[in-house]
Structure formats: structure tokens, C-alpha cells
Design a protein around this motif. Structure first.
Motif, mmCIF file in Angstrom:
data_model
loop_
_atom_site.group_PDB
_atom_site.id
_atom_site.type_symbol
_atom_site.label_atom_id
_atom_site.label_comp_id
_atom_site.label_asym_id
_atom_site.label_seq_id
_atom_site.Cartn_x
_atom_site.Cartn_y
_atom_site.Cartn_z
ATOM 1 N N MET A 124 0.855 -1.189 0.000
ATOM 2 C CA MET A 124 0.000 0.000 0.000
ATOM 3 C C MET A 124 0.891 1.238 0.000
ATOM 4 N N GLU A 125 0.830 2.023 -1.054
ATOM 5 C CA GLU A 125 1.680 3.202 -1.170
ATOM 6 C C GLU A 125 0.928 4.419 -0.659
ATOM 7 N N ALA A 126 1.507 5.104 0.330
ATOM 8 C CA ALA A 126 0.905 6.324 0.870
ATOM 9 C C ALA A 126 1.467 7.511 0.102
ATOM 10 N N LEU A 127 0.588 8.405 -0.345
ATOM 11 C CA LEU A 127 0.988 9.539 -1.176
ATOM 12 C C LEU A 127 0.713 10.849 -0.455
ATOM 13 N N ALA A 128 1.552 11.842 -0.770
ATOM 14 C CA ALA A 128 1.231 13.206 -0.368
ATOM 15 C C ALA A 128 -0.010 13.648 -1.141
ATOM 16 N N ARG A 129 -0.765 14.554 -0.560
ATOM 17 C CA ARG A 129 -2.024 14.974 -1.175
ATOM 18 C C ARG A 129 -2.222 16.477 -1.011
ATOM 19 N N LEU A 130 -3.063 17.042 -1.889
ATOM 20 C CA LEU A 130 -3.632 18.370 -1.715
ATOM 21 C C LEU A 130 -5.114 18.179 -1.437
ATOM 22 N N VAL A 131 -5.592 18.801 -0.355
ATOM 23 C CA VAL A 131 -6.994 18.677 0.050
ATOM 24 C C VAL A 131 -7.628 20.060 -0.008
ATOM 25 N N VAL A 132 -8.775 20.168 -0.703
ATOM 26 C CA VAL A 132 -9.465 21.455 -0.813
ATOM 27 C C VAL A 132 -10.101 21.805 0.529
ATOM 28 N N ARG A 133 -9.612 22.871 1.167
ATOM 29 C CA ARG A 133 -10.158 23.327 2.450
ATOM 30 C C ARG A 133 -11.035 24.561 2.300
ATOM 31 N N GLY A 134 -10.914 25.288 1.205
ATOM 32 C CA GLY A 134 -11.732 26.473 0.998
ATOM 33 C C GLY A 134 -12.010 26.658 -0.475
ATOM 34 N N GLY A 135 -13.180 27.254 -0.802
ATOM 35 C CA GLY A 135 -13.559 27.445 -2.185
ATOM 36 C C GLY A 135 -14.439 26.315 -2.674
ATOM 37 N N PRO A 136 -14.569 26.154 -4.025
ATOM 38 C CA PRO A 136 -15.414 25.081 -4.566
ATOM 39 C C PRO A 136 -14.899 23.698 -4.191
ATOM 40 N N GLU A 137 -15.812 22.747 -4.124
ATOM 41 C CA GLU A 137 -15.518 21.330 -3.889
ATOM 42 C C GLU A 137 -14.714 21.091 -2.616
ATOM 43 N N PRO A 138 -15.137 21.631 -1.453
ATOM 44 C CA PRO A 138 -14.375 21.393 -0.221
ATOM 45 C C PRO A 138 -14.304 19.910 0.111
ATOM 46 N N GLY A 139 -13.134 19.471 0.575
ATOM 47 C CA GLY A 139 -12.921 18.085 0.939
ATOM 48 C C GLY A 139 -12.360 17.227 -0.185
ATOM 49 N N ARG A 140 -12.374 17.738 -1.433
ATOM 50 C CA ARG A 140 -11.831 16.943 -2.540
ATOM 51 C C ARG A 140 -10.324 16.773 -2.370
ATOM 52 N N GLU A 141 -9.810 15.576 -2.656
ATOM 53 C CA GLU A 141 -8.392 15.269 -2.469
ATOM 54 C C GLU A 141 -7.730 15.001 -3.819
ATOM 55 N N PHE A 142 -6.488 15.469 -3.958
ATOM 56 C CA PHE A 142 -5.695 15.235 -5.153
ATOM 57 C C PHE A 142 -4.395 14.535 -4.742
ATOM 58 N N PRO A 143 -4.219 13.234 -5.024
ATOM 59 C CA PRO A 143 -2.935 12.588 -4.759
ATOM 60 C C PRO A 143 -1.840 13.201 -5.632
ATOM 61 N N LEU A 144 -0.609 13.217 -5.119
ATOM 62 C CA LEU A 144 0.519 13.805 -5.832
ATOM 63 C C LEU A 144 1.521 12.712 -6.172
ATOM 64 N N PHE A 190 -9.467 28.804 -4.585
ATOM 65 C CA PHE A 190 -9.241 27.532 -3.898
ATOM 66 C C PHE A 190 -8.187 27.694 -2.800
ATOM 67 N N THR A 191 -8.462 27.132 -1.624
ATOM 68 C CA THR A 191 -7.457 26.986 -0.575
ATOM 69 C C THR A 191 -7.150 25.498 -0.445
ATOM 70 N N LEU A 192 -5.884 25.131 -0.685
ATOM 71 C CA LEU A 192 -5.468 23.734 -0.716
ATOM 72 C C LEU A 192 -4.510 23.464 0.436
ATOM 73 N N GLU A 193 -4.790 22.411 1.210
ATOM 74 C CA GLU A 193 -3.902 22.015 2.302
ATOM 75 C C GLU A 193 -3.006 20.869 1.838
ATOM 76 N N PHE A 194 -1.702 21.016 2.088
ATOM 77 C CA PHE A 194 -0.731 19.989 1.730
ATOM 78 C C PHE A 194 -0.613 19.002 2.883
ATOM 79 N N THR A 195 -0.843 17.726 2.606
ATOM 80 C CA THR A 195 -0.785 16.708 3.652
ATOM 81 C C THR A 195 0.214 15.631 3.256
ATOM 82 N N LEU A 196 0.864 15.076 4.261
ATOM 83 C CA LEU A 196 1.829 14.005 4.066
ATOM 84 C C LEU A 196 1.328 12.738 4.732
ATOM 85 N N PRO A 197 1.679 11.557 4.202
ATOM 86 C CA PRO A 197 1.296 10.306 4.878
ATOM 87 C C PRO A 197 2.016 10.182 6.206
#
Length: 544
Positions: A1-21, A92-99
Motif C-alpha cells: 500500500m503506497e501512501a501519497l502526499a495529497r492536496l486537500v481542498v479546504r476552501g472554495g469550490p468542492e471542499p474536501g476533494r483530495e488530489f494525490p501527488l 481555492f485553498t489547498l492544504e498539503f498533507t503528508l502520509p
């Protein structure tokens, strides 16, 4: 199982949507083919990019129009990214998250056995007596009837303490906003007051590797520095199993521990708890899905009401007798429940017609609220008199002075005299209008486009275009939901040339409302979908 860094939409359209990097480079932009595709006119096609170099992440702007902001500061060069950093790209406000990271030395923990948390692992079931399997199924059935997370977790821990008589304490940790928090804990009466200690090292290892972990005695090794909290609580034997959701997403962990050295947990106990963890993960995701559905129902009701309120700000029509020798039609077709496009028209005291057509950058509720503010201010300022350029300048200053949202609007404004056919036009960053002659020829009315309103106060240096509409000529204003509509290939735009051809083809349609529907139908056929990619708004003014 590979854990990826992600961008998560915290503000603006589509809040909560995640983008794997994935990979070493991820591009952010409006283009549908980039890694992080954000559909907004405030976002450039290739806006910014994130680099991964030897496990370290960096972000840089790609020369975007509106800039990229890291934790509120505009990027001027490549900057490092840390977990929970905030990027602002357009609205859009995007939060950078790490595994979760693992920093575990082999000597730090005595692990006698670990079990892969996979439903296909036959060892999870092969060693269980039949009665324990029945208990597992009973627990899964009971948990599946719960619709709330907290009662579910409390009931779960009660069952676990009965099922595992060796356990003195149990706790559940869940991911919330990118970090693990204790959501439930329960202990036997003899262990009350000891709290609910856990080791982040153990938790991170269980989640990152997707395995259940058994430690027979955490006190055996004096170098186990990161487990000081466990030692202080006199924890001896411990089990920790992951809660793994769909697409290998780590939801949290379940931990059971024992404070006495006798009767340590065994491999059979770990298999049983890991099996339960698989069941609980499914239940947690179902509960979250049900909660999302309930929130969506409430949201859609609120959006429907918001759409009704917004439509109430747009005029329906004018009495034809108040505009002799003139036909007027305007319509907004929103891509979502609410729109950032708008129009307005009304008669001045001297009998002239004043009209607007605008497009707020962005979509959804923020754009809709900004649109209401623009319509209200524009109607007030136009009613006070002044030329179109003067009114746009005053409107820009009013918007920019109190614009904490950083939204902006492109706006076309004109004043038409039905007695003479004379029209005065000004534009704040809006596409130039088209003119259809009586013989069907289409031309773009020349004139400076100006810049969008609301970005900054000050002199816009607007100029006005003066023209007299001849009988049979039609003035056409539109928003970019028409010209920028994309074909199914995701690259070819409808474009101004096609729009002009459709307008010329509409010569036989005498009713302006039929014209508008003819244009919308042509765009639907071009995109191959009835679902709009962007708001579509038209304002048609014809001298007859």
C-alpha cells in the motif's frame, strides 16, 4: 500500500476533494489534463507546480495571472512545502498533507508477530474457534446498524473488552483534518484513572504498513524512548490494528493493552482483532457516507433557496410599450444551482435604457454572493446618473475597498436611447460585444476591453464606444461560457468564429428568445453534453 502526499481542498469550490501527488512533479491549473485540475477562470491553465526531491517537497508559481500564495504570502520563487501548509490558487485553498511517517528502530519494540490486514489473508480466520467467529459476525451486524460515529465506537470498545478478557484498556484513534486524534476510550474499573496512552511510533507503523502489531512486553527494551507514555502507564502487552478504507486509505487504529505482565496477548488475539478492524473500517465508511448524504440533502435545499433568491435580483422583462421600436431579451443559464453570471436593465428617468452583463470569477456560493453585491451596487450607482465609464469607475472603487474575498468581476455596461438608436458602451474586462446587421453579417464592435472590477481601486482609464443602431441591427453581449465551451477532446473551444456563425444562421428566427435557445443548442451539440461547463448568459438588444 503506497501512501501519497495529497492536496486537500479546504476552501472554495468542492471542499474536501483530495488530489494525490504521484511522481516527482505535479502541475496545478485549469487545464483538464494536469495533475490537480481546478475548474475556475481565476486559475491559469498551468498555474503552479509541486516538486518532490529526495522526499522533500517544493512549490513554485508558473507565471500565473493571479499568483500563487503559500500561507498567505505570494510566491516569488520556489519554496519548501511542509505538512498542513496552505496554498491559495484562485478561490481555492489547498492544504498539503503528508502520509504518516515511521521512525521505528528494530530494538525499540519487541514484536513477536504481525499480521497483514487484508480480507484475502486466510490466516485471519483459519485459527479461530467457531464461537469466536460467531461473535465477530454478531459484532459486525450490531455495528452496522449504527448511523453515528461516536455511539458506534463506544459500543465497539465495550464489545472488545468483553471479547478480550486480557485487555485492561481500549481506544480508537481516527484521522481528522490530517492528524490522528483519540475518538473513544474505555477501561475496566480496576484500570480507571490510568488514561489512554498510545505510541505514535506503533500507530504510524501499523497504518503505513497496513499490519496488525502485537507486543508481548513493551518494557523489555530500555531504548524504547518514544514509548515513554506507555511505560508511565505501566503498559505491558499491546495490540494495535489499522482501520483501512477503500483505496487503501488509512482511517485510524484500534489499540488494546494490558497492564500486568502475566497473560500477554497471543497471535490468535491479534488475528481476531485484525479481523474486527476490517469490519469496523467498512462500517465507519458507511456511516461517513450516510452523513455525507444527509449533509448533501440539506445543502441542496439551501442551494435551491439561494437560487430562488438570486433569480429574484434579475429582472424578468420590460413592458414593450416602455421601449418603442426596441426588443430586449436576457437570460442566465447557471452551470450549478447558483451562478456568478448576471444581467440587469431598467429605465432611467429620461426614458433611456441602462443595462449590464457581468461574470464573477469563480463558481458556487462565494461567486453568487459577490454577484448580489455587484448587482445591488451597480443599480444604485447607475440610477444616480453618469456615463457608463464613470459608473464602472465608481463601482470598481466600491468593490475594491471592501473586497476581503479577493473576487473580481468582468462587467459590460451600456445606455441605449430608444428614440434615436444611440448607444454608449463601456467594458470592465468583459468580452467585446457583437453586432448583427440586418443582412445577417456579424462583426465584433471595436473598443478597449478595460480591466476587471474589484481588484484594486483607482483610475481604470476606461473609454466609451458610441454607436447608433440601425433598424434591424442587434447588439449581442455574452459570457465566456459560450466561447470557451470545450469539445469532448478537452482541448477544442467553441470559439468566437463558431458563435458568430450560429448568430448569422439565426436570421430566420424572429424572436430573440428563439435566438438564445438556438445558440445554447449549438453549444450543447458541440460539447456533446447537456451539462454546462460554465454559466451561460446572453443579453440581446435589437432595434426594429
Amino acid at each position: 500500500m503506497e501512501a501519497l502526499a495529497r492536496l486537500v481542498v479546504r476552501g472554495g469550490p468542492e471542499p474536501g476533494r483530495e488530489f494525490p501527488l504521484p511522481g516527482d512533479r505535479a502541475v496545478i491549473g485549469r487545464d483538464p489534463d494536469v495533475d490537480v485540475s481546478l475548474r475556475s477562470k481565476a486559475v491559469s491553465r498551468h498555474h503552479a507546480q509541486i516538486w518532490c526531491v529526495h522526499g522533500d517537497y517544493f512549490v513554485e508559481d508558473l507565471g500565473s495571472t493571479n499568483g500563487t500564495f503559500l500561507n498567505g504570502k505570494r510566491l516569488e520563487r520556489r519554496m519548501p512545502l511542509a505538512a498542513q501548509d496552505k496554498l491559495r490558487v484562485g478561490e481555492f485553498t489547498l492544504e498539503f498533507t503528508l502520509p504518516p511517517t515511521v521512525s521505528l528502530r528494530e530494538a525499540d519494540l519487541v514484536i513477536r508477530e504481525q499480521v497483514e490486514a487484508d480480507p484475502a489473508n486466510p490466516d485471519l480466520y483459519a485459527l479461530h474457534p467457531a464461537d469466536k467467529l460467531r461473535v465477530v459476525l454478531d459484532i459486525a451486524h450490531e455495528l452496522g446498524s449504527s448511523l453515528e460515529v461516536q455511539p458506534l465506537l463506544d459500543d465497539l470498545l465495550g464489545h472488545l473488552l468483553r471479547l478480550f478478557p486480557k485487555a485492561d484498556r481500549g481506544l480508537v484513534l481516527l484521522f481528522e483534518e490530517g492528524r490522528l486524534v483519540v475518538r473513544a476510550g474505555r477501561s475496566r474499573p480496576a484500570a480507571d484513572g490510568a488514561g489512554f496512552p498510545f505510541s505514535r511510533t506503533v500507530v504510524n507503523k501499523s497504518l503505513s504498513e497496513g499490519v496488525g502489531i502485537l507486543s508481548e512486553d513493551v518494557r523489555v527494551d530500555d531504548r524504547f524512548d518514544q514509548s515513554r507514555s506507555l511505560k508511565e502507564a505501566d503498559v505491558r502487552s499491546l495490540m494495535c490494528v489499522p482501520l483501512i478504507g477503500k483505496e487503501d486509505r488509512g482511517l485510524g487504529v484500534i489499540q488494546l493493552d494490558r497492564a500486568t505482565s502475566s497473560g500477554a496477548f497471543q497471535g490468535e488475539d491479534l488475528r481476531l482483532l485484525t479481523t474486527l478492524g476490517l469490519q469496523v473500517a467498512v462500517v465507519l465508511e458507511n456511516v461517513a457516507l450516510q452523513a455525507d448524504r444527509l449533509r448533501e440533502e440539506v445543502l441542496w435545499k439551501e442551494l435551491s433557496l439561494a437560487r430562488e433568491v438570486q433569480q429574484g435580483f434579475l429582472p424578468a422583462s420590460l413592458d414593450p410599450r416602455s421601449l418603442p421600436g426596441c426588443e430586449l431579451f436576457a437570460h442566465v443559464q447557471p452551470a450549478r444551482e447558483v451562478s456568478g453570471d448576471f444581467y440587469d436593465f431598467f429605465l432611467l428617468d429620461d426614458g433611456r435604457l441602462t443595462f449590464y452583463l457581468g461574470d464573477v470569477a469563480g463558481k458556487g456560493m462565494p461567486a453568487a454572493l459577490f454577484m448580489v453585491a455587484v448587482v445591488t451596487l451597480a443599480r444604485h450607482l447607475a440610477g444616480a446618473g453618469g456615463s457608463p465609464a464613470e459608473t464602472l469607475a465608481r463601482l470598481n472603487d466600491a468593490l475594491a475597498t471592501h473586497n476581503s474575498s479577493s473576487l473580481f468581476v468582468t462587467l459590460a455596461h451600456g445606455i441605449y436611447d430608444p428614440r434615436t438608436g444611440a448607444v454608449v458602451l463601456a467594458s470592465g474586462g468583459h468580452p467585446r460585444p457583437l453586432l448583427r446587421h440586418a443582412d445577417g453579417r456579424i462583426q465584433e464592435i471595436p473598443g478597449p476591453a478595460g480591466r476587471a472590477l474589484g481588484i484594486a481601486a483607482g483610475n481604470l482609464k476606461l473609454t466609451e464606444t458610441h454607436r447608433v443602431l440601425a433598424p434591424g441591427e442587434t447588439l449581442i453581449y455574452y459570457t465566456d461560457g459560450f466561447a470557451e465551451a470545450l469539445a469532448p477532446d478537452g482541448r477544442t473551444m467553441f470559439g468566437l468564429e463558431r458563435l458568430a456563425a450560429v448568430l448569422a444562421d439565426a436570421a430566420s428566427r424572429r424572436c430573440l428568445e428563439d435566438w438564445a435557445e438556438h445558440i445554447r443548442a449549438a453549444v450543447r451539440q458541440f460539447t456533446g453534453s447537456a451539462e454546462l461547463q460554465d454559466d451561460q448568459t446572453l443579453l440581446l438588444l435589437r432595434r426594429v
